[in-house]
Motif scaffolding. Structure first.
Motif, mmCIF file in Angstrom:
data_model
loop_
_atom_site.group_PDB
_atom_site.id
_atom_site.type_symbol
_atom_site.label_atom_id
_atom_site.label_comp_id
_atom_site.label_asym_id
_atom_site.label_seq_id
_atom_site.Cartn_x
_atom_site.Cartn_y
_atom_site.Cartn_z
ATOM 1 N N GLU A 147 77.522 -38.529 8.982
ATOM 2 C CA GLU A 147 77.001 -38.999 10.274
ATOM 3 C C GLU A 147 77.890 -40.102 10.848
ATOM 4 N N LYS A 148 78.268 -41.064 10.016
ATOM 5 C CA LYS A 148 79.111 -42.176 10.498
ATOM 6 C C LYS A 148 80.495 -41.671 10.884
ATOM 7 N N LEU A 149 81.038 -40.735 10.115
ATOM 8 C CA LEU A 149 82.369 -40.196 10.416
ATOM 9 C C LEU A 149 82.395 -39.533 11.787
ATOM 10 N N VAL A 150 81.390 -38.678 12.061
ATOM 11 C CA VAL A 150 81.342 -37.981 13.349
ATOM 12 C C VAL A 150 81.102 -38.973 14.487
ATOM 13 N N GLN A 151 80.243 -39.953 14.259
ATOM 14 C CA GLN A 151 80.015 -40.958 15.293
ATOM 15 C C GLN A 151 81.262 -41.776 15.587
ATOM 16 N N ASP A 152 82.039 -42.095 14.547
ATOM 17 C CA ASP A 152 83.286 -42.834 14.745
ATOM 18 C C ASP A 152 84.323 -42.009 15.506
ATOM 19 N N MET A 153 84.167 -40.678 15.489
ATOM 20 C CA MET A 153 85.082 -39.809 16.232
ATOM 21 C C MET A 153 84.712 -39.726 17.710
ATOM 22 N N GLY A 154 83.616 -40.394 18.106
ATOM 23 C CA GLY A 154 83.238 -40.433 19.516
ATOM 24 C C GLY A 154 81.931 -39.761 19.843
ATOM 25 N N PHE A 155 81.351 -39.049 18.885
ATOM 26 C CA PHE A 155 80.071 -38.361 19.120
ATOM 27 C C PHE A 155 78.934 -39.301 18.679
ATOM 28 N N GLU A 156 78.630 -40.272 19.509
ATOM 29 C CA GLU A 156 77.712 -41.342 19.129
ATOM 30 C C GLU A 156 76.274 -40.865 18.981
ATOM 31 N N ASN A 157 75.915 -39.765 19.595
ATOM 32 C CA ASN A 157 74.545 -39.259 19.507
ATOM 33 C C ASN A 157 74.327 -38.317 18.328
ATOM 34 N N PHE A 158 75.408 -38.057 17.577
ATOM 35 C CA PHE A 158 75.275 -37.143 16.432
ATOM 36 C C PHE A 158 74.408 -37.788 15.355
ATOM 37 N N SER A 159 73.510 -36.992 14.799
ATOM 38 C CA SER A 159 72.616 -37.485 13.743
ATOM 39 C C SER A 159 72.473 -36.437 12.654
ATOM 40 N N PHE A 160 72.632 -36.873 11.428
ATOM 41 C CA PHE A 160 72.411 -35.981 10.286
ATOM 42 C C PHE A 160 71.872 -36.847 9.143
ATOM 43 N N ASP A 161 70.583 -37.155 9.241
ATOM 44 C CA ASP A 161 69.951 -38.055 8.277
ATOM 45 C C ASP A 161 68.941 -37.331 7.393
ATOM 46 N N TRP A 162 69.241 -36.095 7.047
ATOM 47 C CA TRP A 162 68.307 -35.301 6.248
ATOM 48 C C TRP A 162 67.957 -35.983 4.928
#
Length: 306
Positions: A147-162
Motif C-alpha cells: 500500500e505504501k509503495l503504490v501510494q509513494d508512486m503517486g496513487f494516494e487513494n490506493f488502499s490494500f489493508d486486508w
C-alpha cells in the motif's frame, strides 16, 4: 577328526550367519519403531484420554466423558476457527490446483529456459511457512508494504489493508499459502504430464483434435491420480496450518484468522484449558483421517487389482 566334523562346523557357522542377518535389520529398526509408538501413537492415545478429562493448567484424570466436546462446539471461537478452515482450505486447494495445472501445461510446451522457470516456481516451497508468513506480513503491512509503495508512486487513494481488516484478513493467508505451495503442485502435474504416452497425443492429432481439446478430453482425465494426490497433500497442509498463521496474523485481528491448529495451541498452552485443546486436536486428527483413509483405500484397492 572325522570328515563330517568340518561339514557340521560349516553348517553351524552358516546357520549363525543366517540368524544374525535375520535379526540385524530388526535390531536396527527397533529403536525407531519404539520411538514412533511412544512419541506418535502413544501421544495420540494420551491426547484422546485428556480430551475426556477436566484437565486445566496441568493434566488430570477426572473423567467427564464428552463434556469437552460439548463445550468445544458451544465455543464461538471454535466456530470461527472451523469456518475459517473451510474458507481457507477450499480457496487454497482450488487456487493451487488451478495454478499448478496451468503452469504445468505451459511448461510442458517445451519452452526455453524451462529449468530456470521450474526453479523459480519451486523456490517458495523451499522456505518454511514462518519465513513466508513474515515476508508477506511485511509486504501487506499498510504502513510499509504494498500500500505504501503504490501510494509513494503517486496513487494516494490506493488502499490494500486486508491484513488488518477482520473481514478480509483470512484471504491474505490464502495469498501467502498459494504463493508457497502452487509451485510444488506444478511439479507434481508436470511429472504426470511427462509420464503420458506421446502416441496417444499423436493419434488424437491425426484425428484432427486441437491441443486444447486434447488436454481437456484426454490428458487432464489421465491426471486423475495426480489430482487426487495433490488434493490429499494440500488438504493436509490446510488442516495443519499453524506457523503461517502465527507468523503472519497471530490469529488476528482479534481471532478473525483463527484456525483449528491455532485454537488448539491457544487453549492448551496460553488459556490453561488442556482438556478443551485436546478435544480440538482429536477433531483435527479426525479431519486428517477422513482424508487419508479414502486415499489409502484407493491405493490398496489399486494395488490388489494390479
Amino acid at each position: 577328526m572325522s570328515a563330517e566334523e568340518p561339514l557340521q562346523t560349516a553348517k553351524q557357522s552358516s546357520g549363525l550367519l543366517q540368524r544374525i542377518e535375520h535379526w540385524i535389520p530388526k535390531v536396527v529398526v527397533a529403536p525407531t519403531f519404539i520411538m514412533m509408538l511412544v512419541f506418535i501413537y502413544g501421544y495420540i492415545i494420551w491426547t484422546g484420554v485428556l480430551s475426556a478429562t477436566n484437565s486445566r493448567f496441568l493434566p488430570s484424570y477426572d473423567f467427564v466423558g464428552g463434556l469437552q466436546y460439548e463445550k468445544l462446539f458451544e465455543n464461538p471461537r471454535w466456530e470461527t476457527a472451523y469456518t475459517n478452515l473451510a474458507l481457507f482450505g477450499g480457496l487454497f486447494i482450488a487456487i493451487c490446483l488451478f495454478i499448478g495445472v496451468t503452469l504445468a501445461i505451459l511448461l510442458d510446451q517445451k519452452i526455453r529456459r524451462e529449468g530456470v522457470l521450474r526453479t523459480i516456481y519451486l523456490y517458495p516451497m523451499a522456505l518454511s511457512f514462518i519465513v513466508t508468513g513474515t515476508a508477506w506480513k511485511w509486504m501487506l503491512n499498510p504502513g510499509l508494504g504494498l500500500e505504501k509503495l503504490v501510494q509513494d508512486m503517486g496513487f494516494e487513494n490506493f488502499s490494500f489493508d486486508w491484513i488488518v481488516d477482520p473481514d478480509m484478513a483470512i484471504y491474505t493467508l490464502v495469498i501467502a499459502a498459494v504463493w508457497q505451495s502452487s509451485g510444488f503442485v506444478m511439479a507434481m502435474f508436470l511429472a504426470g504430464l511427462r509420464g503420458i504416452d506421446n502416441s496417444i497425443i499423436q493419434a488424437a492429432q491425426m484425428d484432427g483434435a486441437s491441443m486444447p481439446r486434447i488436454y481437456w478430453r484426454i490428458i487432464v482425465p489421465c491426471l486423475r491420480p495426480v489430482f487426487f494426490s495433490a488434493f490429499i497433500i494440500l488438504s493436509h497442509i490446510a488442516i495443519k496450518s499453524f506457523d503461517l498463521v502465527m507468523a503472519m496474523t497471530g490469529g488476528g485481528p482479534g481471532y478473525a484468522t483463527d484456525l483449528p491448529a491455532t485454537f488448539m495451541y491457544a487453549h492448551s498452552f496460553t488459556r490453561s484449558s488442556i482438556g478443551l485443546g485436546a478435544a480440538s486436536a482429536m477433531l483435527m486428527l479426525g479431519g486428517v483421517l477422513a482424508i487419508l483413509i479414502p486415499y489409502l483405500y484407493s491405493e490398496l484397492r489399486g494395488t490388489r487389482n494390479g
